[in-house]
Write a protein that holds these residues in place. Structure first.
Motif, mmCIF file in Angstrom:
data_model
loop_
_atom_site.group_PDB
_atom_site.id
_atom_site.type_symbol
_atom_site.label_atom_id
_atom_site.label_comp_id
_atom_site.label_asym_id
_atom_site.label_seq_id
_atom_site.Cartn_x
_atom_site.Cartn_y
_atom_site.Cartn_z
ATOM 1 N N THR A 188 0.866 -0.843 0.154
ATOM 2 C CA THR A 188 -0.053 0.040 0.100
ATOM 3 C C THR A 188 1.238 1.139 0.128
ATOM 4 O OG1 THR A 188 -0.252 -0.010 2.391
ATOM 5 C CG2 THR A 188 -1.892 -1.056 1.105
ATOM 6 N N GLY A 189 2.601 1.509 0.127
ATOM 7 C CA GLY A 189 2.984 2.224 0.013
ATOM 8 C C GLY A 189 3.608 2.352 -1.547
ATOM 9 N N SER A 190 2.839 1.491 -2.600
ATOM 10 C CA SER A 190 2.921 1.662 -3.711
ATOM 11 C C SER A 190 2.228 3.238 -4.301
ATOM 12 C CB SER A 190 2.686 1.014 -4.748
ATOM 13 O OG SER A 190 2.141 0.377 -5.715
ATOM 14 N N PRO A 191 2.945 3.724 -5.325
ATOM 15 C CA PRO A 191 1.905 4.966 -5.748
ATOM 16 C C PRO A 191 0.257 4.543 -6.680
ATOM 17 C CG PRO A 191 4.028 4.793 -6.636
ATOM 18 C CD PRO A 191 4.400 4.127 -6.247
ATOM 19 N N TYR A 192 0.960 3.453 -7.191
ATOM 20 C CA TYR A 192 -0.036 2.416 -7.871
ATOM 21 C C TYR A 192 -1.334 2.048 -7.376
ATOM 22 C CZ TYR A 192 4.036 2.987 -10.972
ATOM 23 O OH TYR A 192 4.831 3.606 -11.342
ATOM 24 N N ILE A 193 -1.106 1.909 -6.119
ATOM 25 C CA ILE A 193 -2.573 1.132 -5.498
ATOM 26 C C ILE A 193 -3.632 2.754 -5.169
ATOM 27 C CG2 ILE A 193 -3.642 -0.110 -3.323
ATOM 28 C CD1 ILE A 193 -2.008 -1.545 -5.264
ATOM 29 N N PRO A 194 -4.852 2.243 -6.418
ATOM 30 C CA PRO A 194 -5.989 3.126 -5.587
ATOM 31 C C PRO A 194 -6.372 3.128 -3.763
ATOM 32 C CG PRO A 194 -6.894 1.758 -7.353
ATOM 33 C CD PRO A 194 -5.355 1.374 -6.529
ATOM 34 N N ASP A 195 -5.739 5.264 -3.862
ATOM 35 C CA ASP A 195 -6.152 4.732 -2.930
ATOM 36 C C ASP A 195 -8.048 4.147 -1.595
ATOM 37 O OD1 ASP A 195 -4.540 6.843 -2.135
ATOM 38 O OD2 ASP A 195 -6.113 8.341 -2.726
ATOM 39 N N GLU A 196 -8.735 4.026 -2.248
ATOM 40 C CA GLU A 196 -9.771 3.004 -1.509
ATOM 41 C C GLU A 196 -9.685 1.808 -1.335
ATOM 42 O OE1 GLU A 196 -10.900 3.268 -6.215
ATOM 43 O OE2 GLU A 196 -9.754 4.392 -4.764
ATOM 44 N N PHE A 197 -8.470 1.267 -1.892
ATOM 45 C CA PHE A 197 -8.008 -0.218 -1.582
ATOM 46 C C PHE A 197 -6.611 -0.506 -0.355
ATOM 47 C CE2 PHE A 197 -9.323 -1.022 -6.630
ATOM 48 C CZ PHE A 197 -10.644 -1.508 -5.659
ATOM 49 N N ARG A 198 -6.663 0.612 -0.041
ATOM 50 C CA ARG A 198 -4.749 1.003 0.926
ATOM 51 C C ARG A 198 -5.563 0.213 2.205
ATOM 52 N NH1 ARG A 198 -1.246 3.775 -1.677
ATOM 53 N NH2 ARG A 198 -1.575 5.276 -3.769
ATOM 54 N N GLY A 199 -6.551 1.161 2.928
ATOM 55 C CA GLY A 199 -6.277 0.148 4.258
ATOM 56 C C GLY A 199 -7.228 -1.000 4.210
ATOM 57 N N PRO A 200 -7.949 -1.358 3.921
ATOM 58 C CA PRO A 200 -8.454 -2.953 4.079
ATOM 59 C C PRO A 200 -6.730 -3.719 2.834
ATOM 60 C CG PRO A 200 -10.144 -1.400 1.901
ATOM 61 C CD PRO A 200 -8.974 -0.227 2.917
ATOM 62 N N MET A 201 -6.464 -3.625 1.922
ATOM 63 C CA MET A 201 -4.857 -4.346 1.796
ATOM 64 C C MET A 201 -3.920 -4.419 3.144
ATOM 65 S SD MET A 201 -2.796 -4.059 -1.805
ATOM 66 C CE MET A 201 -4.359 -4.876 -2.395
ATOM 67 N N ALA A 202 -3.979 -3.090 3.490
ATOM 68 C CA ALA A 202 -2.874 -3.085 4.272
ATOM 69 C C ALA A 202 -3.516 -3.944 5.464
ATOM 70 C CB ALA A 202 -2.340 -1.922 5.122
ATOM 71 N N GLU A 203 -4.691 -4.333 5.508
ATOM 72 C CA GLU A 203 -5.089 -5.107 7.499
ATOM 73 C C GLU A 203 -4.945 -6.640 6.313
ATOM 74 O OE1 GLU A 203 -9.281 -6.048 9.348
ATOM 75 O OE2 GLU A 203 -9.484 -4.221 8.020
ATOM 76 N N ARG A 204 -5.692 -6.938 5.100
ATOM 77 C CA ARG A 204 -4.816 -8.640 5.077
ATOM 78 C C ARG A 204 -4.026 -8.847 5.474
ATOM 79 N NH1 ARG A 204 -9.446 -8.982 0.229
ATOM 80 N NH2 ARG A 204 -11.579 -9.173 1.485
ATOM 81 N N ILE A 205 -2.766 -8.003 4.219
ATOM 82 C CA ILE A 205 -1.464 -8.256 4.456
ATOM 83 C C ILE A 205 -0.809 -8.434 6.516
ATOM 84 C CG2 ILE A 205 0.810 -7.721 3.783
ATOM 85 C CD1 ILE A 205 -0.128 -6.163 1.216
ATOM 86 N N SER B 144 9.367 -1.437 2.710
ATOM 87 C CA SER B 144 8.138 -1.528 2.126
ATOM 88 C C SER B 144 7.025 -0.241 1.598
ATOM 89 C CB SER B 144 7.638 -2.201 3.451
ATOM 90 O OG SER B 144 6.645 -1.382 4.584
ATOM 91 N N LYS B 145 7.375 1.050 2.628
ATOM 92 C CA LYS B 145 6.638 2.271 2.076
ATOM 93 C C LYS B 145 7.759 3.250 1.460
ATOM 94 C CE LYS B 145 3.731 1.653 5.077
ATOM 95 N NZ LYS B 145 2.349 1.579 5.251
ATOM 96 N N ASP B 146 9.021 2.329 1.338
ATOM 97 C CA ASP B 146 9.424 3.229 -0.307
ATOM 98 C C ASP B 146 9.218 2.718 -1.838
ATOM 99 O OD1 ASP B 146 11.091 4.261 -2.723
ATOM 100 O OD2 ASP B 146 12.843 3.396 -1.147
ATOM 101 N N PRO B 147 8.721 3.744 -2.522
ATOM 102 C CA PRO B 147 7.599 3.160 -3.761
ATOM 103 C C PRO B 147 8.523 3.424 -4.996
ATOM 104 C CG PRO B 147 7.274 5.243 -3.481
ATOM 105 C CD PRO B 147 7.806 5.306 -1.808
ATOM 106 N N ALA B 148 9.676 3.639 -4.577
ATOM 107 C CA ALA B 148 10.916 3.416 -5.401
ATOM 108 C C ALA B 148 10.776 1.632 -6.005
ATOM 109 C CB ALA B 148 11.849 3.543 -5.862
ATOM 110 N N ILE B 149 10.314 0.482 -5.277
ATOM 111 C CA ILE B 149 10.587 -1.008 -5.248
ATOM 112 C C ILE B 149 9.617 -1.436 -6.279
ATOM 113 C CG2 ILE B 149 12.235 -0.512 -2.699
ATOM 114 C CD1 ILE B 149 9.683 -1.983 -1.428
ATOM 115 N N TYR B 150 9.112 -0.680 -6.132
ATOM 116 C CA TYR B 150 7.309 -1.584 -6.561
ATOM 117 C C TYR B 150 7.327 -1.099 -7.869
ATOM 118 C CZ TYR B 150 6.174 -1.976 -2.130
ATOM 119 O OH TYR B 150 5.503 -2.329 -0.928
#
Length: 242
Positions: A161-178, A205-211
């Motif tokens: 969810t640190g990736s800039p390509y993840i839509p904002d509405e998915f960040r919270g639910p995805m982070a919880e599942r991960i 994992s928060k570095d967008p440059a790795i994605y």
């Protein structure tokens, strides 16, 4: 067979032994650093099972090896103890049940002394995610390898969810599942004496440059970074640190 000293490479150790990536450096270990971390490595047969993360899917990135993190770990182990035989059965799009059904048996037949299990990433992308069936499959795979006397390594996914390509509405639910997947995999590793590489809580994992541009997979910089984290984890369990 030499058994790894402990079973979990925790977030505090990661922060204390962070790679140069976190201070603006190279995102990869040098050959000398790899040799230090793998001093005394005993393994001769390494097997990897899992999904696209295990397979090594990732976009090319200038200045980094065009291969997955597991391949880089295998290369480093072979340099430390020449003659390593390596099998990677990882295949993209597979859920945990399919990994167990299609890869576990051939991997056991390979008779590894070091086995890596990466599973659950595709399960958490489904509309509904139930951790317990996924955890049961992961535990079955980890315990099967452990029962043979192999050393086992599990991997917690980066919090993409640190990736800039993840839509904002998915960040919270995805982070919880991960995090739920990581926590259960960690528990399984602890129960079976396996090493768990907790990338989920790693600051990198928060570095967008790795994605990569799909927002889910690491690019080759990310795979190189993951290889470094994995080698530090394995090295720590051999009693080696930089």
């Amino acid at each position: 067979m030499t058994t790894l000293q402990n079973n979990v490479f925790d977030a505090d150790e990661m922060r204390a032994g962070a790679t140069r990536a976190e201070t603006g450096g190279a995102y990869r270990l040098t050959p000398d650093e790899e040799a230090t971390l793998l001093r005394g490595a005993p393994w001769r047969r390494m097997a990897v099972i899992g999904d696209s993360i295990a397979e090594g899917i990732g976009e090319p990135t200038e200045g980094f090896p065009d291969q997955g993190w597991a391949d880089s770990v295998a290369d480093a182990l072979d340099r430390a103890n020449p003659g390593l035989v390596y099998l990677n059965l990882g295949k993209r799009d597979l859920r945990a049940d399919a990994i167990r059904a299609t890869q576990l048996e051939p991997a056991l037949a390979f008779d590894p002394d070091l086995a890596v299990v990466v599973a659950g990433g595709n399960d958490l992308l489904r509309g509904r995610f139930d951790i317990e069936p996924v955890a049961a499959h992961i535990e079955a795979m980890v315990s099967a390898f452990a029962a043979t006397g192999a050393d086992v390594v599990t991997l917690g996914l980066y919090d993409c969810t640190g990736s800039p390509y993840i839509p904002d509405e998915f960040r919270g639910p995805m982070a919880e599942r991960i995090r739920e997947l990581n926590d259960r995999t960690w528990e399984i590793a602890r129960a079976h004496g396996a090493v768990h590489i907790d990338c989920t809580n790693h600051p990198g994992s928060k570095d967008p440059a790795i994605y990569g541009s799909d927002g889910l997979h690491g690019n080759r910089r990310g795979h190189s970074f993951t290889a470094g984290v994995a080698l530090r984890a394995i090295g720590a369990r051999l009693g080696n640190r930089l």
